[in-house]
Write a protein that holds these residues in place. Structure first.
Motif, PDB file in Angstrom:
ATOM      1  N   ARG A  73      62.062  31.262  40.372  1.00 29.24           N
ATOM      2  CA  ARG A  73      61.813  32.472  39.666  1.00 29.24           C
ATOM      3  C   ARG A  73      60.730  32.738  39.029  1.00 29.24           C
ATOM      4  NH1 ARG A  73      67.571  31.908  36.406  1.00 29.24           N
ATOM      5  NH2 ARG A  73      66.230  29.791  36.233  1.00 29.24           N
ATOM      6  N   LEU A  74      59.818  31.832  39.157  1.00 26.94           N
ATOM      7  CA  LEU A  74      58.286  31.897  38.523  1.00 26.94           C
ATOM      8  C   LEU A  74      57.689  32.954  39.336  1.00 26.94           C
ATOM      9  CD1 LEU A  74      55.946  30.659  36.607  1.00 26.94           C
ATOM     10  CD2 LEU A  74      55.881  29.008  38.571  1.00 26.94           C
ATOM     11  N   PRO A  75      57.086  34.010  38.471  1.00 27.12           N
ATOM     12  CA  PRO A  75      56.156  35.003  39.287  1.00 27.12           C
ATOM     13  C   PRO A  75      54.702  34.337  39.418  1.00 27.12           C
ATOM     14  CG  PRO A  75      56.512  35.415  36.874  1.00 27.12           C
ATOM     15  CD  PRO A  75      57.394  34.288  37.008  1.00 27.12           C
ATOM     16  N   VAL A  76      54.283  34.537  40.832  1.00 33.04           N
ATOM     17  CA  VAL A  76      53.039  33.961  40.893  1.00 33.04           C
ATOM     18  C   VAL A  76      52.271  34.831  41.654  1.00 33.04           C
ATOM     19  CG1 VAL A  76      51.862  32.240  42.441  1.00 33.04           C
ATOM     20  CG2 VAL A  76      53.968  31.791  41.460  1.00 33.04           C
ATOM     21  N   ILE A  77      50.983  35.344  41.076  1.00 37.95           N
ATOM     22  CA  ILE A  77      50.292  36.314  41.452  1.00 37.95           C
ATOM     23  C   ILE A  77      48.747  35.534  42.285  1.00 37.95           C
ATOM     24  CG2 ILE A  77      48.109  38.041  41.161  1.00 37.95           C
ATOM     25  CD1 ILE A  77      49.982  38.469  38.332  1.00 37.95           C
ATOM     26  N   LEU A 101      42.943  41.467  45.180  1.00 44.29           N
ATOM     27  CA  LEU A 101      41.876  41.196  46.041  1.00 44.29           C
ATOM     28  C   LEU A 101      40.735  40.708  45.066  1.00 44.29           C
ATOM     29  CD1 LEU A 101      41.719  43.864  48.642  1.00 44.29           C
ATOM     30  CD2 LEU A 101      42.378  41.543  49.006  1.00 44.29           C
ATOM     31  N   LYS A 102      39.705  39.687  45.466  1.00 48.97           N
ATOM     32  CA  LYS A 102      38.639  39.424  44.771  1.00 48.97           C
ATOM     33  C   LYS A 102      37.352  40.297  45.244  1.00 48.97           C
ATOM     34  CE  LYS A 102      39.488  34.570  43.941  1.00 48.97           C
ATOM     35  NZ  LYS A 102      38.933  33.153  44.180  1.00 48.97           N
ATOM     36  N   PRO A 103      36.551  40.613  44.355  1.00 47.19           N
ATOM     37  CA  PRO A 103      36.456  40.654  43.156  1.00 47.19           C
ATOM     38  C   PRO A 103      37.518  41.682  42.415  1.00 47.19           C
ATOM     39  CG  PRO A 103      34.472  41.843  43.786  1.00 47.19           C
ATOM     40  CD  PRO A 103      35.344  41.338  45.038  1.00 47.19           C
ATOM     41  N   PHE A 104      38.054  41.337  41.305  1.00 41.56           N
ATOM     42  CA  PHE A 104      39.251  42.502  40.821  1.00 41.56           C
ATOM     43  C   PHE A 104      38.690  43.059  39.629  1.00 41.56           C
ATOM     44  CE2 PHE A 104      39.965  37.731  40.018  1.00 41.56           C
ATOM     45  CZ  PHE A 104      40.044  37.816  38.598  1.00 41.56           C
ATOM     46  N   ASP A 105      39.384  44.196  39.354  1.00 37.94           N
ATOM     47  CA  ASP A 105      39.163  44.870  38.223  1.00 37.94           C
ATOM     48  C   ASP A 105      39.988  44.208  36.877  1.00 37.94           C
ATOM     49  OD1 ASP A 105      38.266  47.573  36.960  1.00 37.94           O
ATOM     50  OD2 ASP A 105      40.327  47.757  36.802  1.00 37.94           O
ATOM     51  N   ILE A 106      39.333  44.038  35.884  1.00 38.96           N
ATOM     52  CA  ILE A 106      40.108  43.490  34.745  1.00 38.96           C
ATOM     53  C   ILE A 106      41.401  44.139  34.264  1.00 38.96           C
ATOM     54  CG2 ILE A 106      39.772  42.922  32.453  1.00 38.96           C
ATOM     55  CD1 ILE A 106      36.944  41.634  32.953  1.00 38.96           C
ATOM     56  N   PRO A 107      40.830  45.424  33.908  1.00 39.62           N
ATOM     57  CA  PRO A 107      42.411  46.321  33.596  1.00 39.62           C
ATOM     58  C   PRO A 107      43.366  45.902  34.594  1.00 39.62           C
ATOM     59  CG  PRO A 107      40.505  47.490  33.205  1.00 39.62           C
ATOM     60  CD  PRO A 107      40.111  46.347  34.104  1.00 39.62           C
ATOM     61  N   GLU A 108      43.089  45.911  35.893  1.00 37.67           N
ATOM     62  CA  GLU A 108      43.955  45.903  36.672  1.00 37.67           C
ATOM     63  C   GLU A 108      44.916  44.594  36.952  1.00 37.67           C
ATOM     64  OE1 GLU A 108      44.695  46.139  41.658  1.00 37.67           O
ATOM     65  OE2 GLU A 108      42.574  46.369  40.777  1.00 37.67           O
ATOM     66  N   ILE A 109      44.068  43.469  36.586  1.00 44.66           N
ATOM     67  CA  ILE A 109      44.641  42.045  36.621  1.00 44.66           C
ATOM     68  C   ILE A 109      45.614  41.943  35.389  1.00 44.66           C
ATOM     69  CG2 ILE A 109      42.767  40.978  35.700  1.00 44.66           C
ATOM     70  CD1 ILE A 109      45.251  39.426  38.185  1.00 44.66           C
ATOM     71  N   LEU A 110      44.869  42.538  34.356  1.00 45.84           N
ATOM     72  CA  LEU A 110      45.759  42.391  33.010  1.00 45.84           C
ATOM     73  C   LEU A 110      47.209  43.046  33.035  1.00 45.84           C
ATOM     74  CD1 LEU A 110      43.024  42.669  30.249  1.00 45.84           C
ATOM     75  CD2 LEU A 110      44.024  40.807  30.926  1.00 45.84           C
ATOM     76  N   LYS A 111      47.060  44.394  33.743  1.00 46.39           N
ATOM     77  CA  LYS A 111      48.368  45.143  33.926  1.00 46.39           C
ATOM     78  C   LYS A 111      49.187  44.438  34.782  1.00 46.39           C
ATOM     79  CE  LYS A 111      49.826  49.837  35.375  1.00 46.39           C
ATOM     80  NZ  LYS A 111      49.309  51.110  35.713  1.00 46.39           N
ATOM     81  N   LEU A 112      48.696  43.733  36.170  1.00 46.25           N
ATOM     82  CA  LEU A 112      49.576  43.139  36.854  1.00 46.25           C
ATOM     83  C   LEU A 112      50.128  41.883  36.113  1.00 46.25           C
ATOM     84  CD1 LEU A 112      50.760  43.125  39.721  1.00 46.25           C
ATOM     85  CD2 LEU A 112      48.460  41.795  40.333  1.00 46.25           C
ATOM     86  N   VAL A 117      54.688  38.850  33.981  1.00 47.73           N
ATOM     87  CA  VAL A 117      55.313  38.166  32.657  1.00 47.73           C
ATOM     88  C   VAL A 117      56.890  38.713  32.428  1.00 47.73           C
ATOM     89  CG1 VAL A 117      55.332  37.532  30.268  1.00 47.73           C
ATOM     90  CG2 VAL A 117      53.203  37.337  31.708  1.00 47.73           C
ATOM     91  N   ALA A 118      56.775  39.971  32.293  1.00 51.17           N
ATOM     92  CA  ALA A 118      58.003  40.743  32.104  1.00 51.17           C
ATOM     93  C   ALA A 118      59.093  40.492  33.093  1.00 51.17           C
ATOM     94  CB  ALA A 118      57.745  42.325  31.871  1.00 51.17           C
ATOM     95  N   ALA A 119      58.708  40.684  34.139  1.00 51.73           N
ATOM     96  CA  ALA A 119      59.706  40.168  35.419  1.00 51.73           C
ATOM     97  C   ALA A 119      60.284  38.765  35.474  1.00 51.73           C
ATOM     98  CB  ALA A 119      59.124  40.437  36.743  1.00 51.73           C
ATOM     99  N   GLY A 120      59.308  37.775  35.151  1.00 51.26           N
ATOM    100  CA  GLY A 120      59.868  36.562  34.840  1.00 51.26           C
ATOM    101  C   GLY A 120      60.512  36.436  33.810  1.00 51.26           C
TER     102      GLY A 120
END
Length: 477
Positions: A73-77, A101-112, A117-120
């Motif tokens: 049940r560990l969430p992996v991005i 996808l690299k390079p990624f948008d910082i707000p996008e990775i933080l939101k994801l 974390v919430a899902a896990g």
């Protein structure tokens, strides 16, 4: 704060992640290879993992497979360059939370990451069912001794070990997601994914692709294939919250999933077999929605194989003291305080309130009261201040003390409570319907015409707001 593990053989990227996530208040560990990442998970399971696909040594795909053996049940991005998206898609089909996808948008990775974390945590955090005292205060809990709650506990115990579709019904704030999690955690799929989809929070134009995925070119902006949440949760459980608000076009595809256990991605022709259990929840009157043509009747019957109904708090006032003790103990522990308890006057006031926002409103009120308490047992004055307006009791639904509606709304907005819109709509809906019943001497047909509602809709709202006894009393009087 969350525990995040970064797995990448790029030293500079790991350092960037460390600085970024530490600034967000997270605790960060790093690993320079897939093998080191596996060892880190084995040592201490984090809240989420962000991992590259291509690394020296074993690949991210192989590392994910090993991590899944340690904690399914560990969430992996998965992080990937455009040229390796097929590998990332394969990882998602295996159960990885998502890829970026690299390079990624910082707000996008933080939101994801926040979502991961919430899902896990929702998968791994146990829900105590019908437990009280220290054991309950240490976890999310479904609390109550009333007959309706005892029936709910029995239903969870009977339905959880099966693969039956479950429909959880109840007003906003009664704890429907807790029931869904309890069913999942006591099921035979408890070591498999549990994904939560809020059918209202996701725009209609995105909900279908979120659930079922899409193929490259399916619509403008679909530059590659995307695996949907249903396919991603294969062999696990999907919780569809607010299903009563699901668009009709998507209801048809959900019906097919329940009937045939397969899906098709948007823009695709391949039929993909899936094995998922569906748990759905709604605060809507689905029977009325079916009559009005807003919800498919065939889907309604497919969903209600097992129905669990959460009673509103006003129908089980005897459970309020139990919930007060639970919330005070839990929040005091989280804040590093001693449990202050509540005075008899405060407890009487809390028990007499109607709580249109149900358990959520009660919990939020107690948390705010604890933050601003003076150290002793909670007093009626502290409870009143925490709510922001004088408590409205079940005996006196208005409870506005001469305050104008605009003043009341402004006062409520200043409180900053969660779920405020639904709470205010319930509070003023209660008042409007009560006034309509008073104006018509309790005649429901006349009140429905006055409000421009169908009679069944009005009756459903009377039951929702607990007005049946009050309306009958006026008819007899």
């Amino acid at each position: 704060m969350a525990q995040i593990l970064i797995v990448d053989d790029d030293h500079q990227l790991r350092q960037s992640f460390e600085r970024l996530l530490a600034a967000e208040g997270h605790a960060v560990r790093t690993a320079s290879s897939g093998e080191a990442g596996i060892a880190a998970v084995r040592e201490a399971v984090p809240d989420a993992v962000v991992m590259d696909v291509r690394m020296s040594g074993i690949s991210g795909l192989e590392a994910y497979a090993a991590m899944r053996e340690i904690e399914p049940r560990l969430p992996v991005i998965i992080m990937t360059a455009f040229g390796t998206t097929e590998i990332a898609i394969e990882a998602t089909k295996m159960g990885a939370y998502d890829y970026i996808l690299k390079p990624f948008d910082i707000p996008e990775i933080l939101k994801l990451l926040d979502k991961a974390v919430a899902a896990g945590r929702s998968m791994r955090s146990r829900v105590a069912v019908g437990v009280e005292g220290e054991d309950a205060a240490a976890a999310d809990a479904i609390i109550g001794r009333s007959p309706s709650m005892q029936e709910l506990y029995k239903a969870i115990g009977r339905a959880a070990p099966t693969d039956a579709t479950v429909l959880v019904r109840g007003e906003s704030g009664t704890g429907k997601e807790l029931v869904a999690r309890a069913v999942y955690q006591h099921s035979l799929r408890a070591d498999k994914p549990f994904l939560v989809i809020n059918c209202v929070a996701i725009p209609e134009t995105l909900l279908e692709s979120e659930l079922f995925g899409y193929e490259k070119g399916a619509f403008t902006g679909a530059t590659g294939r995307k695996v949907g949440k249903i396919e991603q949760a294969n062999r696990g459980t999907v919780f569809l919250d607010e299903i009563g608000d699901m668009p009709m076009s998507i209801q048809a595809k959900l019906l097919r999933l329940l009937q045939e256990q397969n899906v098709e991605r948007l823009g695709g022709r391949q039929v993909i077999p899936v094995d998922v259990r569906i748990i759905a929840a709604t605060n809507r009157d689905l029977e009325e929605a079916v009559r009005q043509g807003q919800f498919r009747e065939d889907l309604y019957y497919r969903l209600k194989v097992v129905t669990m109904t959460l009673p509103p708090l006003r129908e089980r006032p005897g459970d309020i003291p139990l919930l007060v003790r639970y919330f005070l103990s839990r929040y005091a522990r989280e804040m590093g305080q001693a449990d202050p308890g509540a005075t008899d006057g405060a407890m009487a006031m809390l028990t007499a309130a109607s709580w249109p926002g149900n358990v959520r409103e009660l919990g939020n009120t107690l948390k705010k009261a604890l933050i601003f308490s003076r150290g002793g047992p909670l007093s009626p004055d502290e409870v009143t201040k925490a709510l922001g307006v004088p408590l409205r009791s079940t005996a006196s639904p208005d409870g506005d003390g001469g305050e104008s509606m605009a003043d009341c709304i402004r006062r409520e907005l200043a409180s900053g409570r969660e779920g405020l819109f639904e709470e205010l709509m319930d509070r003023f809906g209660h008042l409007v319907i009560r006034q309509a019943l008073e104006a018509t001497g309790g005649n429901r047909s006349q009140a429905a015409r006055l409000l421009g509602l169908s009679r069944p809709t009005l009756i459903a709202k009377i039951e929702k707001y607990g007005l049946r006894i009050e309306a009958q009393a006026r008819i007899e009087g």
